[in-house]
Write an enzyme that holds these catalytic residues in place. Structure first.
Site, mmCIF file in Angstrom:
data_model
loop_
_atom_site.group_PDB
_atom_site.id
_atom_site.type_symbol
_atom_site.label_atom_id
_atom_site.label_comp_id
_atom_site.label_asym_id
_atom_site.label_seq_id
_atom_site.Cartn_x
_atom_site.Cartn_y
_atom_site.Cartn_z
ATOM 1 N N ASP A 12 40.140 41.383 40.975
ATOM 2 C CA ASP A 12 40.275 42.103 42.255
ATOM 3 C C ASP A 12 40.945 43.468 42.089
ATOM 4 O O ASP A 12 41.006 44.251 43.036
ATOM 5 C CB ASP A 12 41.005 41.248 43.305
ATOM 6 C CG ASP A 12 42.339 40.688 42.851
ATOM 7 O OD1 ASP A 12 42.534 40.516 41.635
ATOM 8 O OD2 ASP A 12 43.196 40.406 43.723
ATOM 9 N N HIS A 13 41.395 43.779 40.863
ATOM 10 C CA HIS A 13 42.049 45.077 40.608
ATOM 11 C C HIS A 13 41.237 45.981 39.674
ATOM 12 O O HIS A 13 41.577 47.148 39.515
ATOM 13 C CB HIS A 13 43.458 44.849 40.028
ATOM 14 C CG HIS A 13 44.348 44.094 40.966
ATOM 15 N ND1 HIS A 13 45.358 44.702 41.676
ATOM 16 C CD2 HIS A 13 44.346 42.787 41.348
ATOM 17 C CE1 HIS A 13 45.954 43.796 42.444
ATOM 18 N NE2 HIS A 13 45.346 42.625 42.271
HETATM 19 ZN ZN LIG Z 1 45.421 40.584 42.947
HETATM 20 ZN ZN LIG Z 2 46.577 39.151 39.955
#
Ligand SMILES: [Zn+2]
Ligand SMILES: [Zn+2]
Length: 296
Positions: free
Chosen positions: A65-66
């Site tokens: 998610d990053h």
């Molecule tokens: Zn995250």
């Molecule tokens: Zn994380």
């Protein structure tokens, strides 16, 4: 002026309202992107930010998610013929991850890039600001960042005008030098005042820890993850995240001036739930929303 644009404020799965993580810090010619989750390139287009303008990419850790937006962003920058080498700063292991990322598809037009692994302390310094990193405590190597603007001197315009000072002399006074005019010494400290630089920090995925405290200390703006509310804090600790309450306590115990909570779990439909919890422990709190901008 420093402008912060939230390009993505969610975690785990993106939702209709929250994209995966991405925070843009703009200062003069710098556009520093912190984290680059899936869809950030599209979010940038909505926010009117040209990919070629990104000057540095800061990665907190290698959870999807990053980072899932990195190949798209670097391809877009290459296609835009951005004439630079993009510096990518990330935790230990970043060189390996990036190398493999670009081997996993038919990459073309990727912008030239250099990966620098950072662990603790100052890792970039210019005349105007420094960038600092602190280790965080997550299930993989994770780091948080501070952007610290340097103090500077401003001319007391009225006094300078009265003395008929202009041009390069003002520049010297502003840099702290005394000058002699018609045999008379003019001291920089009499003609200038100090403007204290701002500190903006980003605490990404973590448990409460010393690094998080250091990032938060005296920050003018603290951006912190706050994945869950405190009623499920055992679950939150298990996945090595902060609750909103913990983020607010980090802000208050470290004398931060303003807190913005991000990385909100998709289980919360309205920002008001997180906001109510944050405000109990730290009044000057806000909950981030995609495309929110803050000027400091
Ligand atoms: Zn995250
Ligand atoms: Zn994380």
């Amino acid at each position: 002026m420093i402008r912060v644009t939230f390009l993505g404020t969610g975690c785990m799965q993106p939702t209709k309202n929250r994209n995966h993580a991405g925070i843009l810090l703009s200062y003069k010619n710098e556009n520093i992107l912190m984290d680059c989750g899936e869809g950030i390139q599209r979010q940038m287009r909505f926010a009117g930010v040209k990919p070629a303008k990104i000057s540095k990419l800061l990665i907190t850790h290698w959870h999807g998610d990053h980072v899932f937006g990195i190949p798209g962003l670097l391809s877009a920058m290459g296609a835009d013929k951005a004439d630079k080498t993009l510096k990518i700063y990330g935790p230990v292991g970043s060189k390996n991850y990036i190398e493999h990322m670009f081997k996993s598809f038919a990459a073309k037009e990727i912008i030239g890039h250099e990966v620098i692994e950072v662990t603790k302390g100052i890792f970039f310094e210019s005349n105007e600001f420094i960038l600092e990193v602190q280790p965080l405590k997550h299930s993989v190597h994770c780091i948080g960042f501070s952007f610290i603007e340097k103090d500077r001197r401003r001319i007391i315009v009225g006094t300078a005008e009265k003395l008929g000072l202009r041009g390069p002399i003002l520049g010297k006074l502003q840099q702290g030098e005394d000058v002699i005019i018609d045999g008379k010494k003019i001291k920089s400290k009499d003609l200038t005042y100090r403007v204290i630089g701002k500190k903006i920090s980003y605490i990404s995925d973590t448990l409460p820890c010393d690094g998080a405290d250091k990032l938060a200390r005296d920050a003018d703006l603290l951006i912190s993850e706050g994945t869950h509310l405190d009623d499920i804090k055992e679950k939150t600790a298990k996945v090595m995240h902060l609750t909103v309450k913990q983020a607010a306590l980090i802000a208050s115990e470290n004398n931060a001036k303003k807190l913005i909570i991000t990385h909100i779990s998709p289980r919360y439909k309205a920002p008001s739930e997180a906001l109510a919890e944050a405000k109990i422990y730290f009044d000057n709190s806000k909950v981030a929303e995609d495309f929110m901008t803050i000027k400091i």
